[in-house]
Design an enzyme around this catalytic site. Structure first.
Site, PDB file in Angstrom:
ATOM      1  N   CYS C  96       0.842  -1.202   0.000  1.00 12.28           N
ATOM      2  CA  CYS C  96       0.000   0.000   0.000  1.00 12.28           C
ATOM      3  C   CYS C  96       0.879   1.255   0.000  1.00 12.28           C
ATOM      4  CB  CYS C  96      -0.972  -0.039   1.173  1.00 12.28           C
ATOM      5  SG  CYS C  96      -2.313   1.123   0.990  1.00 12.28           S
ATOM      6  N   HIS C 222      -3.562  -5.588   1.001  1.00  9.32           N
ATOM      7  CA  HIS C 222      -2.880  -5.795   2.288  1.00  9.32           C
ATOM      8  C   HIS C 222      -2.815  -7.275   2.651  1.00  9.32           C
ATOM      9  CE1 HIS C 222      -2.469  -1.631   3.768  1.00  9.32           C
ATOM     10  NE2 HIS C 222      -3.552  -1.394   3.050  1.00  9.32           N
ATOM     11  N   GLU C 224      -1.066  -8.606   4.906  1.00 10.23           N
ATOM     12  CA  GLU C 224      -0.921  -8.771   6.363  1.00 10.23           C
ATOM     13  C   GLU C 224      -2.278  -8.754   7.065  1.00 10.23           C
ATOM     14  OE1 GLU C 224      -0.570  -6.053   4.745  1.00 10.23           O
ATOM     15  OE2 GLU C 224      -0.943  -4.251   5.942  1.00 10.23           O
TER      16      GLU C 224
END
Lengths: 803, 163, 257
Positions: C96, C222, C224
């Site tokens: 990002c 994302h 994560e």
């Protein structure tokens, strides 16, 4: 005392009553005559006039915003019901209603209530959960973007400033706006168009929350003309705090450290401003502009200083700025502050301006002298400005200096306890509610009402708002605000669940957040509004897997002018509801806030808001695996309704669509609801419920439709099977907004175990989830049947707010 | 003082301009047919022209999608640099914060200029420019400015004609 | 076995560093989150690590343009060390805001050139978008981060400036030819998406790219935030007890083991 030129003496000793009031008005002190006279008396004893710094300090310490003097003052209350008058005098309304319930409930898992910047409940052996909700209404009316941004920034600082600092994990936001479809020509002069306010407020919350890296996970929006000139902006933040960091200790000799943003003329008189009615000439400097990155830096740095035990107390600079923050920390001991040491954005500020400025992103710490160097280093490493500006003392005096000259010297006890208690009159006439004439609708009319309900501003999708917020940052939002059976479709979730795995390693527990808000009921009956808001907040938490025995709630009152007995009366009435419901549900209040004087005048016309009580709930969930979303999960599953439907159309969406005048506002029946809520928690824990959604605005028809169109599965509902308390028509059953009702989906194989749990309670099987893409409602008794494609219902719901 | 205006190169989408136009239409003004949006930076300090150019090209504008327009101006008014490339426009509304209102972007610009190796004390003001094309009266422009582009409580706007 | 050392670089406004740390740790790595001020004063420190991560967030508020100020700062203050790290073939990820930094620094897509040749610009919708998307994984890509993924996976995005724009058509065809496109936004069955499944209007729906060598990876979604099934809106898994994001981090950790 020697005074410098940039601090003025305020002549007060020889003023008449009228002159005192003039002074209060001219200097925007917002002090009443009694209060001004108390100040006069105090300085007569000291045989001198006050300085401007002293006057400003007293005015802002005694402000509505900081002292909540209306709700903690004396109230003579008269309630009139069915022509019968009852009288009661409250010496402190908050202590005798909301706080009283908490004391009586005496929950061991409430760790800190009503005394710090936020309420704290138990999470696990080592950690607590802190939650606070604030309002930021007036600034948002004037500068929607800056106002709402500083609203969220302020409540985040409340969480940073609770105990020795909690780590923020989630934000919530709730708004009340005017109708965005209002014609520009109908907007009063000097007022921003509702759409501009909405866009500005949403962008403000978005930009501040997203930049801080805190997900905005739960909220609500209510639209009504009443809030056109006076929008309401509620911002909440939840965080976690180690249990050994909950207590603040300030000792004489501790140094005062100010950290974060610089001080400018921002928001001067913001605190006293909160009790002044808005008008077009509102003070420009009352508007503050926030900088989220400065606050993010403070957050990062202060939590590492906290974990190294480098300070003994902290609080945020909110309303009243340094004056409030240092005043609070030093209340019991005393403090001396050198105002010339405070870092400034630009030159030319008067000492009193430095002292009460509400410049954003500032925190105040009490630091033991031995940690002086270490703490400064921590902040320096992260480019955060931190400057020592004074010291706590033991003489119980507040002493302010500028260029070595003393510019204020007031006794702490006078400052904090010297405020005279006002006496106010309050009166509440409970309106008699009558049952409406039976509402009979044809099949096609029923479908039309359903579609109009879904498209209603207060029911429709808020996706346009929600997706602008990063509701997944931190990766812990496991029950999200929008829910669907695949990632392309979404319906409205009830509560949000945060799984703090990245902060509390190895935990299985979660934190549920939800809210309840029903201003349309409050126009008729503020007792029922409050009771309904409490139940709705609890229902929303229970729907996703919350345990009612581990839920706590927060109150936020936004009311009109409390000097008017009928307005204050309606508030007393709702505070009573809070007490009774808190006790009946055995759910304690842990924190709260009020914003009064929500009135606006243009010319000689007065706009006053309808009262709003926002209830926000927070609770701990034992195992995050036992949480569920609201879309249906599979065809062939059975649909059950828990709870009783009553003929309660008062303040409902259908009453607006069909222009129904008389009607009964939904009441709350805790004795029915509590066992159902406990049963749902048990059933979800055993894996017996696939999906659960509560019936609120728009009633059962809307709730069932939402579960269906967000899943891609159709549903058949037999209206005749829905349990009602009285004889009701199909329209009344489908669109009544009775509290206490849940729609649940159960797999056929689990039905008997499910029913076992709800034995003896109001439970009825009403239909089944189907493979076709239609929502079908049918009553053979009334010979009505309507059927609509999911996609059409979804579109009706989705397209109202889509800018 | 230098005024630096950042605009979208032709061939790339000016989405901010497009959305402002949509908002203008929803306010009921159908007389505007195009809006070009520019970021505006006013930088005051003892900068040389090539330093200002470095700031504009390496920091304030995107190498791929944006270009800049730079002008030296004397004193308080930024009324010196205009750009006809944005839209074929004769009118521009410029919005700047009022004095004393915190400008958060300005402190970031000051930090970033130092990172570029320019160690000079500078002051920065940030703002917006909207180039409008269409047929409209001054009243319409005032309306658009007050109701959409600027909150006159904290910002001031100027309507300028483009030479 | 040696412990893989990961450096997560953070600065004012970084905000996805904790979950990124958690993801790497779950894959068996040891992680340090270091502030840029520390690295400016210890320029060679980054060469002590095996993997370098630029996490998501709003570095310096994304003032001026997303990732711009941080990209300039890194390049001007310890660019040569970062370049050395990159050319050594060690894995680098930019998620990002981190992707925006890599692109604006010029480390992607042409790491040898180390000049900005593409950008991530404002979403066509002109607003921040937080939603889950489907990603078609380009099977021919030699990106070391994206082995063992299904042909279509899902991850969340949350950005206002994610529209990938290369400087010209030649670059775009070069990226395709050299298999540097790693993820494209797609429908559930891998077909061309419309808004909002393509949330930003990227050229050819590009969501993630790598350098020619495949060690440097930048993406707008994302990973994560999808380490385990609970994080998925419908609680889907990747077929294991983990989410797709975990596999991405595991690939890099395994590659340097």
């Amino acid at each position: 005392m020697k005074f410098v030129t940039n601090c003025n003496i305020v002549e007060i000793l020889n003023l008449s009553d009228k002159q005192l009031l003039d002074l209060s008005k001219r200097k925007v002190l917002s002090l009443s005559l009694t209060e001004m006279k108390t100040v006069q008396e105090y300085f007569k004893k000291l045989k001198r006039n006050p300085t401007d710094v002293e006057m400003e300090t007293i005015a802002q310490t005694w402000s509505e915003h900081c002292k909540h003097k209306t709700l903690t003052g004396i109230i003579e209350y008269i309630q009139i019901k069915n022509g019968k008058k009852t009288k009661k005098t409250y010496n402190n309304l908050l202590k005798e209603t909301i706080f009283k319930a908490t004391v009586e409930l005496n929950k061991k898992w409430c760790l800190s209530v009503f005394k710090d910047n936020a309420g704290i409940i138990d999470f696990d052996l080592k950690n607590g959960v802190a939650f606070k909700v604030e309002t930021h209404n007036h600034p948002s009316a004037l500068e929607p973007y800056g106002g709402s941004a500083t609203g969220i920034g302020g409540v985040v600082r409340d969480i940073l400033g609770v105990g020795l600092g909690a780590k923020p994990l989630a934000n919530t936001d709730v708004f009340c706006f005017g109708d965005p479809t209002t014609k520009p020509s109908k907007v009063p002069k000097g007022v921003h168009h509702p759409k501009r306010i909405i866009k500005g407020v949403v962008s403000g919350v978005r930009d501040y929350g997203n930049r801080m890296g805190i997900p905005t996970v739960n909220g609500s929006v209510y639209f009504d003309h009443d809030y056109m000139a006076n929008p309401l902006v509620f911002c909440g933040t939840m965080g976690v705090i180690p249990k050994n960091k909950i207590e603040k200790k300030v000792s004489p000799g501790d140094l005062i450290l100010v950290v974060g943003g610089r001080t400018g003329r921002d928001g001067i008189h913001g605190a006293t401003f909160s009790s002044v009615q808005l008008d077009q000439s509102s003070d420009v400097s009352a508007v503050q502009i926030g900088n989220p990155i400065v606050e993010k830096k403070v957050l990062d740095a202060m939590l590492s200083a906290r974990d190294l035990n480098l300070y003994r107390a902290v609080t945020d600079c909110g309303a009243g700025g340094l004056s409030s923050a240092i005043g609070e920390l030093g209340e019991k001991i005393g403090a001396v502050v050198c105002l010339d040491k405070v870092p400034l954005k630009y030159d030319g500020l008067y000492p009193w301006e430095i002292w009460i400025s509400e410049a954003q992103e500032r925190m105040v710490f009490a630091v033991e002298p031995k940690n002086k160097k270490k703490i400064i280093e921590i902040f320096k490493k992260e480019n955060v400005e931190a400057v020592f500006i004074g010291q706590f003392t033991k003489d119980k005096k507040l002493v302010l200096k500028y260029d070595k000259n003393t510019v204020a010297n007031i006794d702490m006890p006078f400052l904090h306890d010297g405020i005279p208690k006002p006496t106010r009159k309050a009166e509440c006439k409970i309106k008699e509610e009558k049952l409406q004439k039976t509402v009979k609708l044809t099949s096609s009319e029923l479908l039309m009402v359903l579609k109009k309900s879904l498209a209603d501003l207060n029911v429709c999708s808020k996706e346009w708002i929600i997706r602008q917020y990063d509701h997944e940052v931190l990766g812990q939002t496991i029950i999200k605000p929008l829910q669907g059976n695949n990632i392309e479709i979404s319906g409205p979730g009830d509560g949000a669940v945060i799984f703090p795995y990245a902060v509390i390693k190895g935990t299985k527990k979660g934190i549920v957040l939800s809210n309840g808000l029903n201003p349309s009921y409050g126009k008729i009956n503020t007792y029922k509004m409050a009771a309904s808001a409490i139940e709705e907040a609890l229902r929303n938490a229970v729907c996703v897997g919350g345990n009612i025995e581990k839920l706590a709630i927060l109150d936020n009152f936004c009311w009109g002018n409390p000097n008017k007995p009928e307005i204050l009366g309606s508030l007393v009435c709702s505070a009573n509801a809070c007490y009774e419901m808190s006790k009946a549900f055995s759910v304690p209040f842990i924190s709260g806030k009020d914003s009064l004087h929500n009135e606006y005048s243009i010319g000689d016309k007065k706009f006053s808001i309808s009262p709003v009580l926002l209830i926000s709930a927070v609770g701990v969930i034992e195992d995050v695996a036992n949480t569920i979303t609201m879309p249906f999960k599979n065809s062939g599953n059975k649909v059950y309704i828990l709870g009783v439907t009553r003929n309660e159309l008062g303040g409902s969406v259908i009453s607006k669509i069909k222009n129904i005048k008389d009607a009964i506002v939904p009441n709350v029946y805790p004795k029915e609801s509590v066992p159902i809520m406990k049963g749902i928690y048990k059933a979800i824990g055993k894996g017996l419920i696939e999906s659960c959604h509560d019936a609120s605005e728009g009633g059962l028809a809307v709730a069932v439709s939402e579960m269906s169109f967000s899943s891609g599965y159709g549903v058949n509902i037999n209206i005749d099977h829905i349990k009602t308390a009285d004889t009701m028509s199909a329209a009344e059953i489908l669109f009544s907004e009775s509290n206490g009702r849940f729609i649940v989906e159960v797999e056929p194989k689990n039905e008997s175990r499910f029913k076992e749990i709800f034995k003896g309670l109001s439970v009825s099987e009403v239909g089944c989830v189907s493979d076709n893409k239609f929502v079908i409602f049918e009553s053979q008794k009334e010979k009505v049947k309507f059927k609509e494609k999911l996609i059409n219902l979804l579109n009706a719901w989705k397209h109202t707010i889509n800018w | 003082m230098f005024s630096i205006e950042i605009f979208t190169k032709s061939g790339f989408k000016d989405s901010r301009g497009g959305h402002v136009l949509a908002d203008i239409v929803s306010l009921g003004f159908n007389c505007i047919n195009k809006v070009g949006y520019c970021n505006l930076y006013l930088i005051d300090g003892k900068l040389l022209l090539n330093e200002a150019k470095l700031i504009a090209s390496c920091l304030l504008s995107d190498k791929i999608t944006e270009s800049y327009n730079i002008a030296k101006c004397d004193g308080k008014d930024s009324n010196c640099s205009f750009n006809n490339n944005v839209v074929a426009s004769k009118t521009m509304i410029e919005v700047l914060y009022k004095k004393g209102v915190t400008d958060t972007v300005s402190s970031s610009v000051i930090k970033a200029v130092k990172d570029l190796g320019i160690n000079k004390d500078i002051k920065v003001k940030t703002g917006h420019r909207y180039y409008l094309s269409g047929k409209f009266s001054k009243t319409v422009l005032d309306n658009i400015a007050c109701k959409l582009l600027a909150n006159t409580l904290i910002q001031e706007y100027k309507i300028k004609s483009v030479k | 076995m040696k412990k893989v050392k990961v450096l997560i670089l953070r600065t004012a406004g970084t905000n996805c560093d904790f979950e990124t740390q958690n993801a790497f740790e779950l894959c068996g790595a040891s992680v340090e989150r270091l502030h840029i001020n520390f690295l400016v004063n210890n320029k060679n420190k980054i060469l002590d690590y095996d993997i370098l991560a630029f996490p998501g967030g709003f570095s310096y508020g994304d003032d001026i343009a997303s990732g711009k100020i941080l990209a300039n700062e890194i390049k001007n203050k310890f660019g040569s060390q970062v370049e050395k790290f990159a050319l050594s073939g060690r894995p680098i990820i930019g998620i990002c805001n981190g992707f925006q930094v890599l692109v604006k620094m010029g480390l992607l897509p042409e790491s040898e050139l180390f000049e900005q040749v593409s950008t991530l610009s404002y979403n066509d919708s002109n607003k921040f978008e937080c939603r889950w998307v489907y990603l078609k994984t380009e099977q021919k890509s030699n990106c070391i981060w994206t082995k063992n993924l299904a042909s279509v996976i899902s991850l969340p995005v949350a950005h206002g400036e994610g529209k990938f724009i290369p400087k010209d058509k030649e670059l775009l065809s070069k990226l395709n030819k050299d298999n540097q496109v790693v993820f494209r936004y797609s429908t559930k069955d891998g077909k061309e998406p419309e808004y909002p499944l393509c949330p930003n209007g990227s050229a050819e729906n590009i969501a993630g790219i790598c350098n020619k060598k495949g060690n440097i990876f930048g993406l707008m979604p994302h990973p994560e935030r999808y380490i385990f099934p609970l994080q998925h809106p419908c609680r889907e898994s990747s077929g294991s007890e983990y989410g797709w994001g975990k596999i991405i981090f595991q690939n890099a950790v395994n590659a340097v083991k």
